[in-house]
Each structure stands twice: as C-alpha cells, then as structure tokens.
Design a protein around this motif. Structure first.
Motif, PDB file in Angstrom:
ATOM      1  N   GLU A  19       0.831  -1.200   0.000  1.00  0.00           N
ATOM      2  CA  GLU A  19       0.000   0.000   0.000  1.00  0.00           C
ATOM      3  C   GLU A  19       0.868   1.253   0.000  1.00  0.00           C
ATOM      4  O   GLU A  19       0.581   2.218  -0.723  1.00  0.00           O
ATOM      5  N   MET A  20       1.944   1.245   0.782  1.00  0.00           N
ATOM      6  CA  MET A  20       2.858   2.388   0.810  1.00  0.00           C
ATOM      7  C   MET A  20       3.522   2.597  -0.548  1.00  0.00           C
ATOM      8  O   MET A  20       3.694   3.727  -0.998  1.00  0.00           O
TER       9      MET A  20
ATOM     10  N   GLU B  71       2.270   1.811  -3.447  1.00  0.00           N
ATOM     11  CA  GLU B  71       1.265   2.367  -4.355  1.00  0.00           C
ATOM     12  C   GLU B  71       1.058   3.862  -4.086  1.00  0.00           C
ATOM     13  O   GLU B  71       0.923   4.663  -5.030  1.00  0.00           O
ATOM     14  N   GLN B  72       1.025   4.243  -2.805  1.00  0.00           N
ATOM     15  CA  GLN B  72       0.853   5.648  -2.458  1.00  0.00           C
ATOM     16  C   GLN B  72       2.048   6.477  -2.935  1.00  0.00           C
ATOM     17  O   GLN B  72       1.880   7.599  -3.441  1.00  0.00           O
TER      18      GLN B  72
ATOM     19  N   VAL C 204       1.823   7.203  -6.602  1.00  0.00           N
ATOM     20  CA  VAL C 204       0.862   8.256  -6.920  1.00  0.00           C
ATOM     21  C   VAL C 204       1.450   9.627  -6.595  1.00  0.00           C
ATOM     22  O   VAL C 204       1.393  10.563  -7.396  1.00  0.00           O
ATOM     23  N   LEU C 205       2.031   9.744  -5.398  1.00  0.00           N
ATOM     24  CA  LEU C 205       2.603  11.030  -4.983  1.00  0.00           C
ATOM     25  C   LEU C 205       3.803  11.419  -5.830  1.00  0.00           C
ATOM     26  O   LEU C 205       4.016  12.601  -6.122  1.00  0.00           O
TER      27      LEU C 205
END
Length: 216
Positions: A198-199, A201-202, A205-206
C-alpha cells in the motif's frame, strides 16, 4: 520453483522424476492443476495418525488404500494428481517398530502395498530409523519386504481409490488442528507485506513518475 527443480535434476542426473514432496501437506486444491501444468504426475502427502494429521481429518482411507496410490482430484477444475500416502517416525513407533508394521501390513493385505516413510532430512530420528531398517533383514531375505522407490512402484501400480481435496490441508502445527495460514506469525507477516504494498502504491501516486520521491 518446480521448473527450477526439474531443470536442476535434469542437469545433475540426466532425468526427472515427475513427483513432488511438499513439506507438511502444504497443498490446496488449486495446486493440483498447477502441478499438472508443470508436468508433475504425483505428490506425497502425510496421512499420519500422529503428528501431521491434517489430511487424515478430511479424508478417510481404509484397507490397502492406506498404502497405495490414490487419485487426488479438485472438484472445481477436475484436475487430478496421484497421491502417495506418507507416514513418519511417530507412526513407526505406534506400530511397534518398522519390522512389526511390515508384518501387520503383510498379514492384512494380500495385494502389493507401499509403506512410505517421510520426514525432515536433517531430523535426528533418522539415526534410530537406521536401526529399524536392520530389523527388516529377515523379511527382506524371505521376499516379504522389497526395498523400492516411489516412481518404480507407481510405474507398476495404478491408483486404487479416488478422493476429492476440498480445501487447504497445510499442517502448520503438526497436529492437524491449525493450518499454516492460521498461525499468528503468518498473520503478522502478511500484514507487513500488505502495508508495504500500500505504501509503494501511495508513493507511486505522490511521485507521479519521480523515482526519487518513490524511493523516499
């Protein structure tokens, strides 16, 4: 992993035996089709009465089927493998020793049977098992017991029964009451893996394509 293993065996021994022996019944119905796709024809799984008992809680074998190949089938895909029931050192003790067990099997079954003993290769209990083999000398001399290997036996003997594998039978605690998937440390590891994904993927995006941002 199966492909690597087969390549390794081919390079080392110039041949491949199409079987797998997963540790402690580490198998689910999905694996049946996956193994078959890799050219695997048979699998050993514990049918132990002491220790690795997971499969014994879901499947009932009797008679010569206890010591003969079984067709293992996935109900959803109809994929199948030949299953060879395996036992281990605790089962030997429960039958009064290897020689006594072989005598019991011989008295109860007229047909051929295969007694497969399987355990961790580095287990110290193999030292005592060597003494058990010495006790078979008279039975071997008389022809009551013949030493063989799995593939040789399967080449001459068809499955005697068919069973459907209904779910995961991984024997995580070695007593059949808890699968590997239910063990607490596996929950902790899985949580960390999912959090890391999840990190990642974040960060993607960022970072919007900036590798430096993603690496942070």
């Amino acid at each position: 992993a199966v492909a690597w293993g087969m390549d390794s065996n081919a390079a080392m021994f110039s041949e491949v035996v199409p079987g797998v022996q997963p540790q402690e019944c580490m198998v689910t119905p999905d694996h049946i089709a996956w193994y078959a796709e890799q050219g695997i024809e048979w699998i050993t799984l514990f049918y132990a009465a002491n220790g690795f008992t997971a499969l014994r809680q879901d499947v009932t074998l009797s008679g010569a089927a206890l010591y003969n190949p079984i067709t293992l089938r996935d109900a959803e895909t109809d994929a199948h493998l030949t299953w060879v029931p395996a036992y281990h050192h605790a089962d030997v003790l429960e039958h009064g020793g290897l020689s006594a067990w072989a005598e019991q099997i011989s008295q109860r079954h007229d047909e051929d049977t295969l007694l497969l003993i399987h355990f961790d290769a580095d287990a110290e209990s193999w030292e005592n098992f060597g003494l058990e083999l010495d006790d078979l000398s008279d039975q071997i001399a008389s022809g009551q017991v013949v030493m063989t290997n799995i593939q040789t036996y399967l080449d001459a003997h068809d499955p005697v029964e068919e069973v459907v594998l209904m779910g995961d039978v991984a024997d995580g605690t070695g007593d059949g009451f808890q699968s590997w998937a239910e063990k607490n440390f596996n929950h902790e590891l899985a949580t960390q893996i999912f959090a890391a994904r999840e990190m990642a993927e974040q960060a993607a995006v960022l970072g919007n394509g900036d590798a430096d941002v993603e690496s942070l």
